[in-house]
Motif scaffolding. Structure first.
Motif, PDB file in Angstrom:
ATOM      1  N   VAL A  51     -76.554  91.994  65.135  1.00 51.83           N
ATOM      2  CA  VAL A  51     -75.788  90.748  65.249  1.00 51.83           C
ATOM      3  C   VAL A  51     -74.317  91.018  64.967  1.00 51.83           C
ATOM      4  N   LEU A  52     -74.032  91.761  63.916  1.00 53.15           N
ATOM      5  CA  LEU A  52     -72.642  92.077  63.583  1.00 53.15           C
ATOM      6  C   LEU A  52     -71.981  92.901  64.686  1.00 53.15           C
ATOM      7  N   ALA A  53     -72.701  93.851  65.250  1.00 49.40           N
ATOM      8  CA  ALA A  53     -72.142  94.659  66.339  1.00 49.40           C
ATOM      9  C   ALA A  53     -71.843  93.788  67.559  1.00 49.40           C
ATOM     10  N   LEU A  54     -72.731  92.862  67.875  1.00 43.34           N
ATOM     11  CA  LEU A  54     -72.493  91.944  68.997  1.00 43.34           C
ATOM     12  C   LEU A  54     -71.278  91.064  68.729  1.00 43.34           C
ATOM     13  N   CYS A  55     -71.176  90.549  67.510  1.00 40.68           N
ATOM     14  CA  CYS A  55     -70.024  89.708  67.150  1.00 40.68           C
ATOM     15  C   CYS A  55     -68.715  90.487  67.298  1.00 40.68           C
ATOM     16  N   LYS A  56     -68.699  91.713  66.799  1.00 39.05           N
ATOM     17  CA  LYS A  56     -67.494  92.533  66.894  1.00 39.05           C
ATOM     18  C   LYS A  56     -67.146  92.836  68.348  1.00 39.05           C
ATOM     19  N   ALA A  57     -68.170  93.110  69.160  1.00 39.63           N
ATOM     20  CA  ALA A  57     -67.934  93.478  70.564  1.00 39.63           C
ATOM     21  C   ALA A  57     -67.302  92.340  71.362  1.00 39.63           C
ATOM     22  N   VAL A  58     -67.578  91.099  70.973  1.00 40.59           N
ATOM     23  CA  VAL A  58     -67.007  89.958  71.703  1.00 40.59           C
ATOM     24  C   VAL A  58     -65.876  89.299  70.906  1.00 40.59           C
ATOM     25  N   ASN A  59     -65.423  89.986  69.845  1.00 41.12           N
ATOM     26  CA  ASN A  59     -64.331  89.486  68.996  1.00 41.12           C
ATOM     27  C   ASN A  59     -64.626  88.118  68.389  1.00 41.12           C
ATOM     28  N   ALA A  60     -65.868  87.907  67.976  1.00 41.13           N
ATOM     29  CA  ALA A  60     -66.250  86.633  67.355  1.00 41.13           C
ATOM     30  C   ALA A  60     -65.670  86.547  65.956  1.00 41.13           C
ATOM     31  N   ARG A  61     -65.179  85.389  65.627  1.00 41.76           N
ATOM     32  CA  ARG A  61     -64.694  85.114  64.277  1.00 41.76           C
ATOM     33  C   ARG A  61     -65.720  84.299  63.487  1.00 41.76           C
ATOM     34  N   THR A  62     -66.647  83.663  64.219  1.00 39.50           N
ATOM     35  CA  THR A  62     -67.700  82.845  63.613  1.00 39.50           C
ATOM     36  C   THR A  62     -69.011  83.137  64.324  1.00 39.50           C
ATOM     37  N   TYR A  63     -70.079  83.217  63.555  1.00 37.40           N
ATOM     38  CA  TYR A  63     -71.428  83.361  64.110  1.00 37.40           C
ATOM     39  C   TYR A  63     -72.254  82.192  63.607  1.00 37.40           C
ATOM     40  N   VAL A  64     -72.861  81.453  64.552  1.00 37.08           N
ATOM     41  CA  VAL A  64     -73.694  80.303  64.198  1.00 37.08           C
ATOM     42  C   VAL A  64     -75.140  80.657  64.510  1.00 37.08           C
ATOM     43  N   ASN A  65     -75.966  80.582  63.502  1.00 36.89           N
ATOM     44  CA  ASN A  65     -77.384  80.928  63.618  1.00 36.89           C
ATOM     45  C   ASN A  65     -78.225  79.674  63.347  1.00 36.89           C
ATOM     46  N   PRO A  66     -79.392  79.552  63.956  1.00 38.26           N
ATOM     47  CA  PRO A  66     -80.279  78.430  63.619  1.00 38.26           C
ATOM     48  C   PRO A  66     -80.614  78.449  62.123  1.00 38.26           C
TER      49      PRO A  66
ATOM     50  N   ASP B 190     -82.408  82.585  55.312  1.00 44.17           N
ATOM     51  CA  ASP B 190     -82.845  83.612  54.359  1.00 44.17           C
ATOM     52  C   ASP B 190     -82.681  85.025  54.918  1.00 44.17           C
ATOM     53  N   LEU B 191     -82.313  85.132  56.187  1.00 44.24           N
ATOM     54  CA  LEU B 191     -82.184  86.453  56.814  1.00 44.24           C
ATOM     55  C   LEU B 191     -80.801  87.053  56.668  1.00 44.24           C
ATOM     56  N   TYR B 192     -79.786  86.194  56.644  1.00 43.77           N
ATOM     57  CA  TYR B 192     -78.409  86.676  56.693  1.00 43.77           C
ATOM     58  C   TYR B 192     -77.628  86.200  55.473  1.00 43.77           C
ATOM     59  N   SER B 193     -76.745  87.069  55.017  1.00 47.48           N
ATOM     60  CA  SER B 193     -75.899  86.775  53.863  1.00 47.48           C
ATOM     61  C   SER B 193     -74.484  86.453  54.340  1.00 47.48           C
ATOM     62  N   LYS B 194     -73.953  85.340  53.878  1.00 48.27           N
ATOM     63  CA  LYS B 194     -72.576  84.977  54.235  1.00 48.27           C
ATOM     64  C   LYS B 194     -71.604  86.060  53.775  1.00 48.27           C
ATOM     65  N   GLU B 195     -71.884  86.657  52.609  1.00 45.74           N
ATOM     66  CA  GLU B 195     -71.006  87.696  52.076  1.00 45.74           C
ATOM     67  C   GLU B 195     -70.965  88.923  53.000  1.00 45.74           C
ATOM     68  N   THR B 196     -72.109  89.307  53.550  1.00 44.48           N
ATOM     69  CA  THR B 196     -72.171  90.451  54.460  1.00 44.48           C
ATOM     70  C   THR B 196     -71.290  90.200  55.681  1.00 44.48           C
ATOM     71  N   PHE B 197     -71.368  88.994  56.217  1.00 44.74           N
ATOM     72  CA  PHE B 197     -70.562  88.656  57.399  1.00 44.74           C
ATOM     73  C   PHE B 197     -69.085  88.548  57.025  1.00 44.74           C
ATOM     74  N   GLU B 198     -68.790  87.955  55.869  1.00 44.06           N
ATOM     75  CA  GLU B 198     -67.400  87.841  55.423  1.00 44.06           C
ATOM     76  C   GLU B 198     -66.765  89.225  55.261  1.00 44.06           C
ATOM     77  N   HIS B 199     -67.549  90.176  54.778  1.00 48.45           N
ATOM     78  CA  HIS B 199     -67.063  91.552  54.615  1.00 48.45           C
ATOM     79  C   HIS B 199     -66.602  92.122  55.958  1.00 48.45           C
ATOM     80  N   GLU B 200     -67.162  91.616  57.048  1.00 51.02           N
ATOM     81  CA  GLU B 200     -66.796  92.058  58.403  1.00 51.02           C
ATOM     82  C   GLU B 200     -65.819  91.075  59.073  1.00 51.02           C
ATOM     83  N   ASN B 201     -65.246  90.158  58.271  1.00 53.40           N
ATOM     84  CA  ASN B 201     -64.300  89.145  58.756  1.00 53.40           C
ATOM     85  C   ASN B 201     -64.913  88.207  59.793  1.00 53.40           C
TER      86      ASN B 201
END
Length: 143
Positions: free
Chosen positions: A63-78, A83-94
């Motif tokens: 997911v992070l690689a896909l976000c980076k590849a399309v220059n996403a600044r926000t990822y919206v998940n159902p 419980d699968l994803y950590s906001k901190e992990t994503f924030e670390h990747e901006n």
């Protein structure tokens, strides 16, 4: 007895069900595209396998690689992935991580007791396009 919006919805459903491609991905992609077109949703749908990343990655790394590849600044998940994803992990990747929670949406279903969350077909059969489009724009919460 037909649902109130049967005539505007049945051709859509028929076109989806009669789609000739037997590949499940192609069938589902076609279904989503047709429903979006019917509802005048203009979101550009990208096929993740067409995006140049390491497709051997799994879970949040993919997911992070896909976000980076399309220059996403926000990822919206159902919301089910909360419980699968950590906001901190994503924030670390901006990348800002949000979860979408649909709000309850009740409408008449003939003279029966309302049964929520049945399907998009049920929503389309019992609601005008204007009402559905309004709910799409307002009937959710980002967490």
């Amino acid at each position: 007895m037909h649902a109130p919006y049967f005539k505007q919805t049945f051709p859509l459903v028929e076109g989806i069900v009669q789609y000739k491609n037997t590949n499940l991905f192609c069938f589902l992609h076609h279904s989503i595209s047709q429903i979006c077109e019917h509802l005048d949703i203009k979101t550009n749908i990208k096929i993740s396998s067409d995006i140049a990343i390491d497709h051997s990655l799994k879970n949040k790394e993919k997911v992070l690689a896909l976000c980076k590849a399309v220059n996403a600044r926000t990822y919206v998940n159902p919301i089910g992935g909360i419980d699968l994803y950590s906001k901190e992990t994503f924030e670390h990747e901006n990348i800002e991580l949000k979860f979408i929670q649909t709000k309850y949406f009740e409408y008449p279903q003939f003279d029966e007791e309302f049964l929520p969350w049945l399907s998009i077909i049920d929503v389309l059969m019992f609601n005008s396009l204007d009402k559905i489009q309004s709910h799409i724009l307002t009937n959710y919460e980002l967490i």
